[in-house]
Design a protein around this motif. Structure first.
Motif, PDB file in Angstrom:
ATOM      1  N   ARG A 186       0.838  -1.195   0.000  1.00 17.90           N
ATOM      2  CA  ARG A 186       0.000   0.000   0.000  1.00 17.90           C
ATOM      3  C   ARG A 186       0.877   1.251   0.000  1.00 17.90           C
ATOM      4  NH1 ARG A 186      -5.343  -0.713   0.937  1.00 17.90           N
ATOM      5  NH2 ARG A 186      -6.034  -2.731   1.789  1.00 17.90           N
ATOM      6  N   PRO A 187       0.370   2.367  -0.516  1.00 21.62           N
ATOM      7  CA  PRO A 187       1.143   3.614  -0.420  1.00 21.62           C
ATOM      8  C   PRO A 187       1.504   3.925   1.027  1.00 21.62           C
ATOM      9  CG  PRO A 187      -0.717   3.870  -1.925  1.00 21.62           C
ATOM     10  CD  PRO A 187      -0.883   2.530  -1.265  1.00 21.62           C
ATOM     11  N   GLY A 188       2.771   4.211   1.252  1.00 19.85           N
ATOM     12  CA  GLY A 188       3.247   4.484   2.600  1.00 19.85           C
ATOM     13  C   GLY A 188       3.618   3.264   3.405  1.00 19.85           C
ATOM     14  N   ALA A 189       3.443   2.067   2.850  1.00 17.29           N
ATOM     15  CA  ALA A 189       3.743   0.838   3.593  1.00 17.29           C
ATOM     16  C   ALA A 189       5.240   0.726   3.868  1.00 17.29           C
ATOM     17  CB  ALA A 189       3.273  -0.386   2.815  1.00 17.29           C
ATOM     18  N   PRO A 190       5.610   0.329   5.087  1.00 17.82           N
ATOM     19  CA  PRO A 190       7.020   0.065   5.360  1.00 17.82           C
ATOM     20  C   PRO A 190       7.481  -1.220   4.688  1.00 17.82           C
ATOM     21  CG  PRO A 190       5.690  -0.498   7.270  1.00 17.82           C
ATOM     22  CD  PRO A 190       4.763   0.125   6.270  1.00 17.82           C
ATOM     23  N   VAL A 191       8.718  -1.199   4.223  1.00 17.36           N
ATOM     24  CA  VAL A 191       9.341  -2.356   3.574  1.00 17.36           C
ATOM     25  C   VAL A 191      10.664  -2.624   4.266  1.00 17.36           C
ATOM     26  CG1 VAL A 191      10.315  -3.268   1.427  1.00 17.36           C
ATOM     27  CG2 VAL A 191       8.252  -1.822   1.358  1.00 17.36           C
ATOM     28  N   LEU A 192      10.902  -3.881   4.608  1.00 24.16           N
ATOM     29  CA  LEU A 192      12.169  -4.280   5.229  1.00 24.16           C
ATOM     30  C   LEU A 192      12.666  -5.551   4.564  1.00 24.16           C
ATOM     31  CD1 LEU A 192      14.341  -4.029   7.468  1.00 24.16           C
ATOM     32  CD2 LEU A 192      12.864  -5.479   8.882  1.00 24.16           C
ATOM     33  N   VAL A 193      13.867  -5.487   4.026  1.00 20.74           N
ATOM     34  CA  VAL A 193      14.495  -6.642   3.370  1.00 20.74           C
ATOM     35  C   VAL A 193      15.885  -6.830   3.976  1.00 20.74           C
ATOM     36  CG1 VAL A 193      15.401  -7.563   1.188  1.00 20.74           C
ATOM     37  CG2 VAL A 193      13.237  -6.283   1.215  1.00 20.74           C
TER      38      VAL A 193
ATOM     39  N   ALA B 281      14.035   0.511  -9.859  1.00 15.10           N
ATOM     40  CA  ALA B 281      12.656   0.173  -9.481  1.00 15.10           C
ATOM     41  C   ALA B 281      11.873   1.375  -8.968  1.00 15.10           C
ATOM     42  CB  ALA B 281      12.679  -0.909  -8.403  1.00 15.10           C
ATOM     43  N   GLY B 282      12.505   2.560  -8.964  1.00 11.87           N
ATOM     44  CA  GLY B 282      11.835   3.733  -8.426  1.00 11.87           C
ATOM     45  C   GLY B 282      11.843   3.783  -6.910  1.00 11.87           C
ATOM     46  N   LEU B 283      12.773   3.077  -6.299  1.00 17.33           N
ATOM     47  CA  LEU B 283      12.866   3.011  -4.838  1.00 17.33           C
ATOM     48  C   LEU B 283      14.197   3.573  -4.352  1.00 17.33           C
ATOM     49  CD1 LEU B 283      11.413  -0.603  -4.383  1.00 17.33           C
ATOM     50  CD2 LEU B 283      10.200   1.566  -4.048  1.00 17.33           C
ATOM     51  N   GLY B 284      14.710   4.536  -5.070  1.00 14.10           N
ATOM     52  CA  GLY B 284      16.008   5.095  -4.745  1.00 14.10           C
ATOM     53  C   GLY B 284      16.062   5.792  -3.401  1.00 14.10           C
ATOM     54  N   HIS B 285      14.891   6.085  -2.818  1.00 13.04           N
ATOM     55  CA  HIS B 285      14.856   6.714  -1.494  1.00 13.04           C
ATOM     56  C   HIS B 285      15.039   5.705  -0.362  1.00 13.04           C
ATOM     57  CE1 HIS B 285      10.789   5.319  -2.384  1.00 13.04           C
ATOM     58  NE2 HIS B 285      10.505   5.357  -1.101  1.00 13.04           N
ATOM     59  N   PHE B 286      15.043   4.404  -0.672  1.00 14.31           N
ATOM     60  CA  PHE B 286      15.259   3.390   0.356  1.00 14.31           C
ATOM     61  C   PHE B 286      16.714   3.453   0.842  1.00 14.31           C
ATOM     62  CE2 PHE B 286      11.798  -0.099  -0.189  1.00 14.31           C
ATOM     63  CZ  PHE B 286      10.812   0.880  -0.202  1.00 14.31           C
ATOM     64  N   THR B 287      16.903   2.995   2.086  1.00 13.72           N
ATOM     65  CA  THR B 287      18.227   2.951   2.700  1.00 13.72           C
ATOM     66  C   THR B 287      18.803   1.552   2.578  1.00 13.72           C
ATOM     67  OG1 THR B 287      17.706   4.704   4.269  1.00 13.72           O
ATOM     68  CG2 THR B 287      19.489   3.206   4.875  1.00 13.72           C
TER      69      THR B 287
ATOM     70  N   VAL C 253      24.448  -4.735   8.322  1.00 12.51           N
ATOM     71  CA  VAL C 253      24.057  -4.904   9.722  1.00 12.51           C
ATOM     72  C   VAL C 253      24.847  -6.011  10.414  1.00 12.51           C
ATOM     73  CG1 VAL C 253      21.751  -3.911   9.544  1.00 12.51           C
ATOM     74  CG2 VAL C 253      22.086  -6.336   9.010  1.00 12.51           C
ATOM     75  N   SER C 254      25.714  -6.687   9.692  1.00  8.84           N
ATOM     76  CA  SER C 254      26.612  -7.676  10.290  1.00  8.84           C
ATOM     77  C   SER C 254      27.747  -7.906   9.307  1.00  8.84           C
ATOM     78  CB  SER C 254      25.870  -8.992  10.585  1.00  8.84           C
ATOM     79  OG  SER C 254      25.711  -9.756   9.406  1.00  8.84           O
ATOM     80  N   ASP C 255      28.611  -8.859   9.618  1.00  9.70           N
ATOM     81  CA  ASP C 255      29.717  -9.157   8.704  1.00  9.70           C
ATOM     82  C   ASP C 255      29.249  -9.873   7.444  1.00  9.70           C
ATOM     83  OD1 ASP C 255      29.042 -11.549   9.922  1.00  9.70           O
ATOM     84  OD2 ASP C 255      31.095 -12.126  10.435  1.00  9.70           O
ATOM     85  N   ARG C 256      27.963 -10.272   7.405  1.00  7.08           N
ATOM     86  CA  ARG C 256      27.482 -11.030   6.256  1.00  7.08           C
ATOM     87  C   ARG C 256      26.078 -10.627   5.807  1.00  7.08           C
ATOM     88  NH1 ARG C 256      26.776 -13.315  10.984  1.00  7.08           N
ATOM     89  NH2 ARG C 256      25.126 -14.826  11.445  1.00  7.08           N
ATOM     90  N   HIS C 257      25.454  -9.668   6.448  1.00  9.60           N
ATOM     91  CA  HIS C 257      24.092  -9.267   6.103  1.00  9.60           C
ATOM     92  C   HIS C 257      24.030  -7.776   5.811  1.00  9.60           C
ATOM     93  CE1 HIS C 257      23.122 -12.934   8.583  1.00  9.60           C
ATOM     94  NE2 HIS C 257      22.351 -13.131   7.543  1.00  9.60           N
ATOM     95  N   LEU C 258      23.132  -7.433   4.892  1.00 16.63           N
ATOM     96  CA  LEU C 258      22.772  -6.039   4.682  1.00 16.63           C
ATOM     97  C   LEU C 258      21.260  -5.913   4.826  1.00 16.63           C
ATOM     98  CD1 LEU C 258      21.419  -5.965   1.622  1.00 16.63           C
ATOM     99  CD2 LEU C 258      23.779  -5.836   0.903  1.00 16.63           C
ATOM    100  N   VAL C 259      20.805  -4.710   5.099  1.00 20.04           N
ATOM    101  CA  VAL C 259      19.386  -4.452   5.258  1.00 20.04           C
ATOM    102  C   VAL C 259      18.986  -3.311   4.339  1.00 20.04           C
ATOM    103  CG1 VAL C 259      19.631  -2.821   7.193  1.00 20.04           C
ATOM    104  CG2 VAL C 259      17.529  -4.143   6.946  1.00 20.04           C
ATOM    105  N   ILE C 260      17.776  -3.434   3.792  1.00 23.72           N
ATOM    106  CA  ILE C 260      17.176  -2.418   2.928  1.00 23.72           C
ATOM    107  C   ILE C 260      15.844  -2.049   3.561  1.00 23.72           C
ATOM    108  CG2 ILE C 260      16.343  -1.889   0.607  1.00 23.72           C
ATOM    109  CD1 ILE C 260      18.261  -5.031   0.786  1.00 23.72           C
TER     110      ILE C 260
END
Length: 212
Positions: free
Chosen positions: A133-140, A191-197, A201-208
């Motif tokens: 949905r518009p404004g929905a949080p996304v965590l990957v 994808a038009g998500l260039g505002h995502f961070t 977060v560890s020696d082997r993981h990243l978070v988006i």
């Protein structure tokens, strides 16, 4: 991961530490959702995180999507042992980005360790855009490719020394198949998500993370 033995090894492995990190990140970046909201868990595997999220938030639904029937078998088994969650958790077999889902749009979308499995990583971001949905949080969260094959081997020894060989091999191959942060940023821009961070977060993981 359609091989039954491989799926069993994965389902029985100890992912308590990265799963706990991911659930904590969900609390930080997704936070509280209104009653009746639904979270879409992409690449849910054996369902550990879907079940943890539903247990922690008794007013929401969680729909877990995975392409492996063998993995989802373990999710259904775990759900059958958690009767309090059975009316709020659903597991669906299907592939991103075109899988049929119970809802057209979701109040939040999460995904742990799916991105590096995808031959076309843009399929994940297309589904995020289409189903949130518009404004929905996304965590990957996903693995982050190390600088060399030797560095990948060292990570396997550091974090999977006691695991079955099939898991050690999969972990090594997954590290080499994973993306660097700069590559993920390129995917997001396309994808038009260039505002995502994007950040490690560890020696082997990243978070988006970000909001649609």
């Amino acid at each position: 991961m359609d091989d039954a033995a491989q799926a069993r090894a994965y389902a029985e492995a100890d992912f308590a530490e990265p799963n706990a990190r991911f659930v904590a990140l969900c609390e930080e970046f997704v936070g509280a959702l209104p009653a009746g909201a639904a979270v879409l868990d992409l690449g849910c595997g054996p369902g550990d995180i879907s079940l943890q999220l539903a247990a922690a938030h008794p007013a929401i639904e969680v729909h877990g999507l995975d392409g492996s029937a063998a993995m989802l078998h373990f999710g259904h088994t775990a759900l059958s042992a958690a009767p309090a969650l059975q009316d709020r958790v659903r597991f669906i077999e299907g592939l991103v980005p075109d899988a049929g889902l119970p809802r057209a749009r979701y109040e939040a979308i999460v995904s742990n360790s799916l991105l590096h499995h995808l031959h076309a990583p843009d399929s994940l971001w297309r589904m995020v855009v289409a189903r949130g949905r518009p404004g929905a949080p996304v965590l990957v969260m996903d693995l982050m490719r190390p600088a060399s094959a030797a560095a990948a081997g060292a990570l396997v020894e550091a974090h999977a020394a006691g695991e079955p060989e099939v898991l050690r091999r999969d972990f090594y191959n997954s590290l080499l198949a994973a993306f660097e942060p700069a590559e993920v940023r390129q995917q997001l821009e396309a994808a038009g998500l260039g505002h995502f961070t994007v950040r490690p977060v560890s020696d082997r993981h990243l978070v988006i993370h970000g909001r649609l």
